[in-house]
Motif scaffolding. Structure first.
Motif, PDB file in Angstrom:
ATOM      1  N   GLY A   1      -1.575 -78.239 -38.100  1.00  0.00           N
ATOM      2  CA  GLY A   1      -2.473 -77.129 -38.457  1.00  0.00           C
ATOM      3  C   GLY A   1      -2.187 -75.867 -37.666  1.00  0.00           C
ATOM      4  O   GLY A   1      -1.034 -75.447 -37.540  1.00  0.00           O
ATOM      5  N   ASN A   2      -3.248 -75.257 -37.122  1.00  0.00           N
ATOM      6  CA  ASN A   2      -3.100 -73.978 -36.419  1.00  0.00           C
ATOM      7  C   ASN A   2      -2.257 -74.072 -35.154  1.00  0.00           C
ATOM      8  O   ASN A   2      -1.789 -73.058 -34.650  1.00  0.00           O
ATOM      9  CB  ASN A   2      -4.475 -73.412 -36.038  1.00  0.00           C
ATOM     10  CG  ASN A   2      -5.216 -72.893 -37.249  1.00  0.00           C
ATOM     11  OD1 ASN A   2      -4.605 -72.507 -38.241  1.00  0.00           O
ATOM     12  ND2 ASN A   2      -6.538 -72.897 -37.165  1.00  0.00           N
ATOM     13  N   ASN A   3      -2.069 -75.278 -34.648  1.00  0.00           N
ATOM     14  CA  ASN A   3      -1.251 -75.426 -33.435  1.00  0.00           C
ATOM     15  C   ASN A   3       0.250 -75.358 -33.717  1.00  0.00           C
ATOM     16  O   ASN A   3       1.053 -75.357 -32.778  1.00  0.00           O
ATOM     17  CB  ASN A   3      -1.578 -76.743 -32.736  1.00  0.00           C
ATOM     18  CG  ASN A   3      -2.964 -76.721 -32.128  1.00  0.00           C
ATOM     19  OD1 ASN A   3      -3.399 -75.706 -31.590  1.00  0.00           O
ATOM     20  ND2 ASN A   3      -3.662 -77.837 -32.219  1.00  0.00           N
ATOM     21  N   ILE A   4       0.618 -75.273 -34.988  1.00  0.00           N
ATOM     22  CA  ILE A   4       2.046 -75.185 -35.337  1.00  0.00           C
ATOM     23  C   ILE A   4       2.675 -73.941 -34.710  1.00  0.00           C
ATOM     24  O   ILE A   4       3.778 -74.003 -34.160  1.00  0.00           O
ATOM     25  CB  ILE A   4       2.217 -75.202 -36.874  1.00  0.00           C
ATOM     26  CG1 ILE A   4       1.950 -76.617 -37.397  1.00  0.00           C
ATOM     27  CG2 ILE A   4       3.596 -74.706 -37.287  1.00  0.00           C
ATOM     28  CD1 ILE A   4       1.966 -76.746 -38.916  1.00  0.00           C
TER      29      ILE A   4
ATOM     30  N   SER B   1      -0.910 -79.581 -42.493  1.00  0.00           N
ATOM     31  CA  SER B   1       0.517 -79.353 -42.246  1.00  0.00           C
ATOM     32  C   SER B   1       0.894 -79.824 -40.845  1.00  0.00           C
ATOM     33  O   SER B   1       0.116 -79.717 -39.909  1.00  0.00           O
ATOM     34  CB  SER B   1       0.840 -77.862 -42.364  1.00  0.00           C
ATOM     35  OG  SER B   1       0.575 -77.399 -43.655  1.00  0.00           O
TER      36      SER B   1
END
Lengths: 96, 96
Positions: free
Chosen positions: A41-44, A86
């Protein structure tokens, strides 16, 4: 995705430098040949930062990006509903 | 990174589906063979989402991820100080 193996750094919400030093330490003191930096997610975006800062600023000319895989993972949200998130896996290797 | 070429989708802060439909439209109505999804910084996570949702939900079995590149780009912040920002380029292609 498992983060149990020694050569995996799973990037979450801790301070950024924790992950960078994790990568650097494993390549130096642990003598790893290969590290996989993973995130969801947003940590990608953070995982990309970790991989690039480790390989250019701290271990310049010593490690390089070997492979990048992206995928969708099935998880459950708080209400047990299935959601797709994702993921990224960035494989860093020691240069020969 | 340039977003001037027709086959480039530069992912920023617009609504997510704008970018997904941009990818889908270029592969369908514009008959593109290859699209590059690009982003910088925090938008990298969104670019991964755009690439995966386009290729699995909307154009399943028609397009695939051909290549992923990550890099650091030199930019200037508001005070004209140099800063390094992570970038990603995800190349999607029509399956043969």
């Amino acid at each position: 995705m498992s983060d149990e193996k020694d050569n995996v750094i799973f990037v979450g919400k801790k301070a950024f430098m924790n992950y960078v030093s994790g990568v650097v330490m494993q390549f130096t003191t642990q003598e790893a040949d290969e590290i996989v930096v993973k995130a969801r997610g947003n940590n990608i975006s953070r995982a990309v930062d970790v991989a690039l800062i480790s390989s250019t600023k701290f271990l310049d000319n010593q490690i390089e990006v070997k492979d990048i895989q992206i995928d969708l993972e099935d998880l459950e949200n708080k209400n047990q509903k299935p959601v797709k998130v994702s993921t990224i896996e960035i494989t860093l290797v020691k240069k020969k």
